[in-house]
Design an enzyme around this catalytic site. Structure first.
Site, PDB file in Angstrom:
ATOM      1  N   CYS A 127      46.406  45.295  40.672  1.00 23.10           N
ATOM      2  CA  CYS A 127      45.080  45.178  41.492  1.00 23.10           C
ATOM      3  C   CYS A 127      44.924  43.773  42.248  1.00 23.10           C
ATOM      4  O   CYS A 127      44.827  42.692  41.322  1.00 23.10           O
ATOM      5  CB  CYS A 127      44.085  45.672  40.477  1.00 23.10           C
ATOM      6  N   CYS A 130      41.532  42.270  40.927  1.00 15.99           N
ATOM      7  CA  CYS A 130      41.710  41.620  39.562  1.00 15.99           C
ATOM      8  C   CYS A 130      42.767  40.529  39.463  1.00 15.99           C
ATOM      9  O   CYS A 130      42.763  39.628  38.545  1.00 15.99           O
ATOM     10  CB  CYS A 130      42.151  42.610  38.537  1.00 15.99           C
TER      11      CYS A 130
END
Ligand code: ME8
Length: 633
Positions: A127, A130
């Site tokens: 991700c 993140c």
């Protein structure tokens, strides 16, 4: 030797400008730093910016500038926010600082030499929000729940940190030190995560994919993974490994973060420290989210509240007060400008502002504009006791990280002081010269109380505290700390009292601040189309109002107990349109699956539906008797 205190905020990504979430963490850290300085502890407070990694490289590319230029610009915005919010950080760290780059490379080499880094191959779902690989469990409906984006499958050769080696140690450490991660819900979350086998952490990115990072000391072709780089800032800032500051402050390190970054701080960081032979930090303090329209504030959702806009509109201390008073540390809070204005009017303009202005006005009038001389033996006790209670509550709130409770305790004291004025009626005593001695004593006690209130407020609302102290003639040499509260020499007889303009002017609420409604408009402003599946997510139910009562200090809110097949507390902004009694027994429409939100301190589990009329609101009801709890389709 005096105690020490080290407080850190996360270092913020420079891919977007600051919003109130960032401001909140930094303000909480500032309150903690100011408090610990006030109680005589040697304090070091660090904030800063996180500047490497994909996110920044991506944002810079979009802006058509180099990552360094981009980082310089946004980092400067975060730095400039500090003085604007009266933040007293001792240091502002940037991960592009030469000293930080050196420390990261030093620690990497140390961990590598300890045999805790190996070269391997890994494929996983990454991700970019993140900046980490997600585990299968973390992916919901194919997306990262935090960023709403599909993670990308990436497979490449990289360096790995043997995090798994420290799993057992970490579990034991968390269990043996119950305050290591607090509040408790986040300790449990970290332990729940550690129930599954811990995977090793990929700590590099090949330069062929990402160049914007710190080159590994043992392989020129790789840069350091941004989290491995960023977490180290907390020791760089103390001059690790040699600095005197490191020796003084690292053993008492307090990190402050929101729950979004619990995993890197609660899992990666302690294991990294363990491997590098550094003691773990003392506490990880985790707070919830500021939501806007019930979702986390984020740039992609476009629901950002900019801190400087609010500060400029309502004043810095009002802004600080609202954030600190309205969020229960650890839980989420929904930001509403309407709730802000209500608090400003009730707590600040009414309770505190009025107390200060009427006390000073009366003291100027009845004590010839000076702090009076009094017979010390006759000092009154009610206000002195109330001050000591507040001091005890404030101390315990700081120990337990429940800052909103500290403010509640200070306001209890303010209210006792207001009551003291009402009960003693100085204006009546002032009519008869025979009461001079009693009146002087009352005014003296009130001035001592104002001083105590100002000192208690210093960490939270420094400008307001200063203004109060100035008005009661306290000069800079006054020893302003908790220990001085109620002390006999805390006020100097003969000091000039200065009447200033009111601390917090009331804000008019005539204009509805939060619900912009379209009335008599020839164009109907419809929201964007949604498909049925999206609509079906909203759980609408029939509810019967069982009880209704006004929410204290709020002119708009009513607290309802509603039966929808189960009992729900719902707070509704309809007090201007309905009395509590006329609501009881009504069958209404409830949004039953709305995330809970706190309104004026009351948790609301749902929302009722209402619409505009020419003269206010009307609550949606039925023209035939519906079934309680029935679904609305
Ligand atoms: O995560 N409510 O940086 P970041 C409350 N660079 N607090 C919020 C918030 C919200 N809606 N939004 C942000 C990073 N915050 C990393 C940190 S540390 C070694 C590296 C605050 O810019 C809160 O403190 O995304 C949260 O943890 C932090 O900003 C995330 O900032």
């Amino acid at each position: 030797m005096s105690k020490s205190y080290y407080i850190t905020t996360p270092i913020y990504y420079v891919n977007a400008s600051p919003h109130i979430g960032h401001a909140y963490t930094t303000i909480v850290a500032d309150v903690l730093a100011r408090y610990h300085r006030m109680i005589g502890e040697k304090t070091f407070f660090v904030t800063g910016t996180d500047e490497h990694g994909d996110k920044i490289a991506e944002a810079a590319q979009k802006a058509g500038v180099t990552p360094q230029e981009y980082a310089d610009k946004i980092s400067a915005q975060f730095r400039a926010l500090c003085p604007e919010l009266a933040i007293t950080n001792d240091y502002f760290i940037r991960t592009t600082d030469a000293s930080h780059i050196e420390t990261v490379r030093y620690i990497l080499q140390k961990v590598y030499d300890a045999g805790d880094i190996y070269f391997g191959s890994y494929g996983g779902y990454y991700c970019f929000g993140c900046e980490r690989f997600l585990t299968e469990k973390e992916i919901v409906d194919g997306k990262c729940p935090e960023h709403g984006r599909e993670p990308k499958y990436i497979e490449e050769k990289n360096y790995f940190f043997k995090m798994s080696k420290y799993q057992k140690w970490l579990i034991d450490h968390i269990k043996d030190n119950l305050e290591f991660i607090r509040p408790e819900r986040y300790r449990n979350e970290a332990l729940a995560f550690l129930r599954d086998p811990l995977e090793d952490l990929c700590i590099s990115r090949p330069k062929s994919r990402l160049e914007w990072g710190i080159t590994l000391p043992f392989d020129e072709n790789y840069v350091t993974y941004v989290w491995f780089d960023a977490l180290i800032n907390y020791v760089t800032a103390l001059g690790y490994p040699d600095g005197e500051k490191f020796k003084t402050f690292w053993p008492v390190a307090e990190h402050l973060i929101a729950k979004d970054i619990l995993k890197p701080h609660g899992i990666y960081w302690p294991t990294m420290l363990k491997s590098a032979g550094i003691e773990p930090y003392q506490h990880l303090n985790v707070h919830g989210y500021w939501n806007s329209d019930q979702s986390k504030m984020s740039k992609s959702l476009g629901n950002i509240v900019r801190p400087l806009d609010l500060k400029d509109k309502y004043g810095l201390d009002a802004f600080r007060y609202f954030l600190l008073r309205d969020m229960v540390f650890g839980l989420d809070s929904n930001f509403s400008e309407e709730a802000f204005v209500q608090r400003l009017n009730s707590d600040l303009a009414n309770d505190l502002g009025n107390l200060v202005s009427r006390t000073i006005t009366m003291a100027v009038k009845y004590c010839d504009g000076k702090v009076p001389q009094i017979d010390r033996k006759k000092r009154d006790s009610v206000l002195y006791d109330a001050a000591l209670n507040a001091v005890a509550e404030v101390k315990s709130s700081f120990r337990g990280m429940t800052l909103h409770k500290a403010l509640i305790a200070i306001w209890d004291f303010i209210n006792v002081t207001n009551k003291y004025i009402v009960e003693n009626e100085p204006w009546t005593l002032g009519k008869d010269p025979a009461n001079k001695e009693k009146l002087t004593l009352i005014m003296y006690n009130l001035l001592v109380a104002l001083r105590s209130i100002a000192i208690l407020l210093m960490p939270f609302m420094p400008q307001t505290a200063e203004k109060i102290l100035r008005q009661i003639g306290a000069d800079q040499s006054d020893k302003r700390d908790l220990a001085s509260i109620n002390k006999e020499d805390s006020l100097t007889a003969g000091s000039l009292l200065i009447r200033e303009e009111s601390l917090f002017p009331r804000i008019s609420q005539e204009k509805d601040l939060s619900h912009a409604s379209v009335k008599n408009n020839s164009v109907i402003n419809l929201k964007p189309e949604i498909d049925y599946a999206e609509f079906a997510k909203v759980d609408l139910r029939v509810g019967e109002i069982l009880t209704a009562e006004a929410v204290p200090k709020s002119s708009k809110l009513i607290k309802l107990k509603v039966d929808i097949g189960e009992e729900r507390t719902i707070v509704a902004g309809i007090a201007k349109d309905y009395t509590p009694t006329e609501l009881i027994g009504k069958k209404i429409v409830i949004v039953a699956n709305l995330k809970p939100a706190k309104l004026m301190g009351v948790e609301s589990y749902g929302m009722l539906l209402a619409s505009d009329t020419e003269n206010g609101l009307t609550v949606l009801t039925f023209d035939r008797e519906p079934k309680k709890g029935a679904k609305i389709r």
